[in-house]
Write a protein that holds these residues in place. Structure first.
Motif, mmCIF file in Angstrom:
data_model
loop_
_atom_site.group_PDB
_atom_site.id
_atom_site.type_symbol
_atom_site.label_atom_id
_atom_site.label_comp_id
_atom_site.label_asym_id
_atom_site.label_seq_id
_atom_site.Cartn_x
_atom_site.Cartn_y
_atom_site.Cartn_z
ATOM 1 N N UNK A 22 0.813 -1.223 0.000
ATOM 2 C CA UNK A 22 0.000 0.000 0.000
ATOM 3 C C UNK A 22 0.850 1.278 0.000
ATOM 4 N N UNK A 23 1.962 1.266 0.707
ATOM 5 C CA UNK A 23 2.837 2.444 0.736
ATOM 6 C C UNK A 23 3.456 2.722 -0.628
ATOM 7 N N UNK A 24 3.838 1.663 -1.351
ATOM 8 C CA UNK A 24 4.418 1.835 -2.684
ATOM 9 C C UNK A 24 3.384 2.413 -3.644
ATOM 10 N N UNK A 25 2.156 1.905 -3.579
ATOM 11 C CA UNK A 25 1.093 2.409 -4.453
ATOM 12 C C UNK A 25 0.804 3.868 -4.119
ATOM 13 N N UNK A 26 0.720 4.182 -2.842
ATOM 14 C CA UNK A 26 0.441 5.555 -2.430
ATOM 15 C C UNK A 26 1.515 6.524 -2.901
ATOM 16 N N UNK A 27 2.775 6.146 -2.773
ATOM 17 C CA UNK A 27 3.848 7.039 -3.209
ATOM 18 C C UNK A 27 3.865 7.198 -4.728
ATOM 19 N N UNK A 28 3.543 6.135 -5.460
ATOM 20 C CA UNK A 28 3.469 6.211 -6.920
ATOM 21 C C UNK A 28 2.358 7.155 -7.353
ATOM 22 N N UNK A 29 1.193 7.024 -6.712
ATOM 23 C CA UNK A 29 0.050 7.892 -7.035
ATOM 24 C C UNK A 29 0.380 9.342 -6.683
ATOM 25 N N UNK A 34 1.473 14.934 -8.259
ATOM 26 C CA UNK A 34 2.260 16.151 -8.057
ATOM 27 C C UNK A 34 2.685 16.756 -9.383
ATOM 28 N N UNK A 35 3.037 15.899 -10.336
ATOM 29 C CA UNK A 35 3.436 16.385 -11.664
ATOM 30 C C UNK A 35 2.242 16.999 -12.371
ATOM 31 N N UNK A 36 1.072 16.366 -12.248
ATOM 32 C CA UNK A 36 -0.147 16.904 -12.845
ATOM 33 C C UNK A 36 -0.308 16.637 -14.324
ATOM 34 N N UNK A 37 0.780 16.566 -15.076
ATOM 35 C CA UNK A 37 0.666 16.360 -16.518
ATOM 36 C C UNK A 37 1.195 14.998 -16.949
ATOM 37 N N UNK A 38 1.634 14.200 -15.997
ATOM 38 C CA UNK A 38 2.216 12.899 -16.321
ATOM 39 C C UNK A 38 1.183 11.789 -16.346
ATOM 40 N N UNK A 39 1.676 10.577 -16.285
ATOM 41 C CA UNK A 39 0.824 9.394 -16.293
ATOM 42 C C UNK A 39 0.985 8.647 -14.980
ATOM 43 N N UNK A 40 -0.136 8.144 -14.468
ATOM 44 C CA UNK A 40 -0.098 7.235 -13.332
ATOM 45 C C UNK A 40 0.111 5.843 -13.903
ATOM 46 N N UNK A 52 -2.905 5.696 -16.601
ATOM 47 C CA UNK A 52 -4.018 6.642 -16.538
ATOM 48 C C UNK A 52 -3.423 8.044 -16.534
ATOM 49 N N UNK A 53 -3.937 8.947 -17.369
ATOM 50 C CA UNK A 53 -3.440 10.323 -17.311
ATOM 51 C C UNK A 53 -3.679 10.895 -15.905
ATOM 52 N N UNK A 54 -2.655 11.442 -15.293
ATOM 53 C CA UNK A 54 -2.728 11.912 -13.907
ATOM 54 C C UNK A 54 -3.792 12.990 -13.715
#
Length: 75
Positions: A22-29, A34-40, A52-54
């Motif tokens: 869960x911590x790894x997923x949370x940090x990835x999300x 934070x970038x706003x224009x990147x991809x999840x 998914x587009x962030x």
């Protein structure tokens, strides 16, 4: 672990099983948002990538793995 991703303007959510903690997923999300224009980008338990587009992420729900239900037993 089960991860549900709500996407804006999409009638259904994305549901996947992941081997990440869960911590790894949370940090990835968090990093993607934070970038706003990147991809999840998350990887499921079979090694497939979900992108998914962030800026379209509505929510991310991180939960316990759900056992597979078999048969017609009472709920």
């Amino acid at each position: 672990m089960e991860v549900k991703i709500g996407v804006q303007h999409a009638p259904r959510e994305i549901v996947m099983e992941s081997k990440q903690t869960p911590d790894e997923v949370e940090s990835t999300v968090a990093a993607a948002l934070e970038k706003g224009t990147g991809m999840l980008s998350l990887t499921d338990e079979h090694g497939r990538r979900v992108l998914v587009p962030a800026d379209r992420v509505a929510y991310v729900e991180i939960g316990e793995a759900s056992g597979r239900k078999v048969g017609f037993g009472a709920i």
